[in-house]
Design a protein around this motif. Structure first.
Motif, PDB file in Angstrom:
ATOM      1  N   MET A 239       0.938  -0.774   0.011  1.00 15.47           N
ATOM      2  CA  MET A 239       0.343   0.111  -0.268  1.00 15.47           C
ATOM      3  C   MET A 239       0.834   1.708   0.426  1.00 15.47           C
ATOM      4  O   MET A 239       1.588   1.433   0.545  1.00 15.47           O
ATOM      5  N   VAL A 240       0.746   2.302  -1.160  1.00 15.15           N
ATOM      6  CA  VAL A 240       1.786   3.148  -1.206  1.00 15.15           C
ATOM      7  C   VAL A 240       0.698   4.853  -0.703  1.00 15.15           C
ATOM      8  O   VAL A 240      -0.173   5.384  -0.114  1.00 15.15           O
ATOM      9  N   ILE A 241       1.362   4.419   1.030  1.00 16.01           N
ATOM     10  CA  ILE A 241       1.078   5.950   1.647  1.00 16.01           C
ATOM     11  C   ILE A 241       1.709   7.122   1.154  1.00 16.01           C
ATOM     12  O   ILE A 241       1.939   8.170   1.512  1.00 16.01           O
ATOM     13  N   THR A 242       3.470   7.291   0.879  1.00 14.56           N
ATOM     14  CA  THR A 242       4.344   7.962   0.955  1.00 14.56           C
ATOM     15  C   THR A 242       5.029   7.112  -0.545  1.00 14.56           C
ATOM     16  O   THR A 242       5.097   6.679  -1.028  1.00 14.56           O
ATOM     17  N   TYR A 243       4.768   8.702  -1.264  1.00 15.21           N
ATOM     18  CA  TYR A 243       6.030   8.691  -2.778  1.00 15.21           C
ATOM     19  C   TYR A 243       5.899  10.005  -2.473  1.00 15.21           C
ATOM     20  O   TYR A 243       5.730  11.028  -2.056  1.00 15.21           O
ATOM     21  N   GLU A 244       7.439   9.994  -3.295  1.00 12.41           N
ATOM     22  CA  GLU A 244       8.434  11.231  -3.444  1.00 12.41           C
ATOM     23  C   GLU A 244       7.462  11.851  -5.069  1.00 12.41           C
ATOM     24  O   GLU A 244       7.714  11.470  -5.797  1.00 12.41           O
ATOM     25  N   LEU A 245       7.953  13.431  -5.469  1.00 11.06           N
ATOM     26  CA  LEU A 245       7.740  13.534  -6.346  1.00 11.06           C
ATOM     27  C   LEU A 245       8.738  15.181  -5.854  1.00 11.06           C
ATOM     28  O   LEU A 245       8.522  15.908  -5.418  1.00 11.06           O
ATOM     29  N   GLY A 246      10.179  15.276  -6.795  1.00  8.63           N
ATOM     30  CA  GLY A 246      11.199  15.624  -6.511  1.00  8.63           C
ATOM     31  C   GLY A 246      11.543  15.924  -4.677  1.00  8.63           C
ATOM     32  O   GLY A 246      12.050  14.836  -4.406  1.00  8.63           O
ATOM     33  N   LYS A 247      11.682  17.100  -4.527  1.00  5.90           N
ATOM     34  CA  LYS A 247      12.186  16.940  -3.645  1.00  5.90           C
ATOM     35  C   LYS A 247      10.813  16.877  -2.670  1.00  5.90           C
ATOM     36  O   LYS A 247      11.550  17.338  -0.948  1.00  5.90           O
TER      37      LYS A 247
END
Ligand code: SF4
Length: 199
Positions: free
Chosen positions: A1-9
């Motif tokens: 389950m994806v609770i957090t993900y990165e986009l840029g910084k």
């Protein structure tokens, strides 16, 4: 389950898939279970503790910003969101932004903007239409044509508690509509930004 993900910084935090809108341009329909290689559909909504653990696991201190966004409207869970935001603020110096449809006061049945004080650095509110009828046509709120007036009121009230409040529109709108939205934002005294569709 994806609770957090990165986009840029930034570290994006996905706490719900529920929303009071059904926008015609929503990436939930177009990207489905593949948003940049991620499946943001949640098996269930993570608890406040699970979200904090997910942030800590990634070493939250390495990010320039925390953004509550994801595949849904974060303020569907206003109580949990406030608890999370305060927990993040206590642990990290990182600014917190909420990407929202601006309908929290309708969702909660009262003015919740004072609850954003002290931990929200920025509110990015989807505007996407120049009037109530267009809004309902494009965003299909469960609140019908009263949604836009409530969003404008939410933004005006939030400005008392949040340093940066911005209305956004997606660049799928016509130039004329984008101009009209910019004017509406200006009349409301709220900053304005055109957002590239899909982000
Ligand atoms: S407000 Fe956001 S999450 Fe909700 S339907 Fe519209 S684009 Fe999707």
């Amino acid at each position: 389950m994806v609770i957090t993900y990165e986009l840029g910084k930034s570290l994006y935090i996905n706490i719900t898939n529920r929303c009071t809108n059904d926008c015609s341009f929503c990436v939930r329909s177009s990207a489905g279970d593949n948003f940049g290689g991620l499946n943001l559909w949640l098996e269930r909504e993570p608890t406040v503790d699970e979200v904090m653990e997910a942030v800590v696991r990634r070493d939250g201190s390495q990010y320039g910003e925390f953004v509550f966004c994801g595949y849904g409207e974060p303020m569907m869970r206003t109580d949990d969101l406030v608890a999370l935001g305060k927990a993040l603020k206590a642990r990290y110096a990182t600014p917190v932004r909420i990407n929202t449809n601006g309908q929290a006061n309708l969702i909660c049945g009262r003015d919740v903007t004072p609850r954003l004080a002290g931990w929200v650095s920025a509110l990015s509110i989807s505007l996407n239409a120049k009037n109530a009828q267009d809004y309902q046509k494009i965003c299909r709120s469960v609140y019908g044509e009263k949604a836009l007036a409530a969003i404008l009121d939410f933004a005006a009230k939030a400005k008392q508690y949040v340093p940066k409040v911005i209305f956004t529109v997606v660049d799928v709108l016509s130039e004329e509509d984008i101009r009209a939205c910019a004017e509406l934002a200006q009349r409301s005294g709220v900053d304005f930004r055109v957002r590239h569709w899909g982000r």
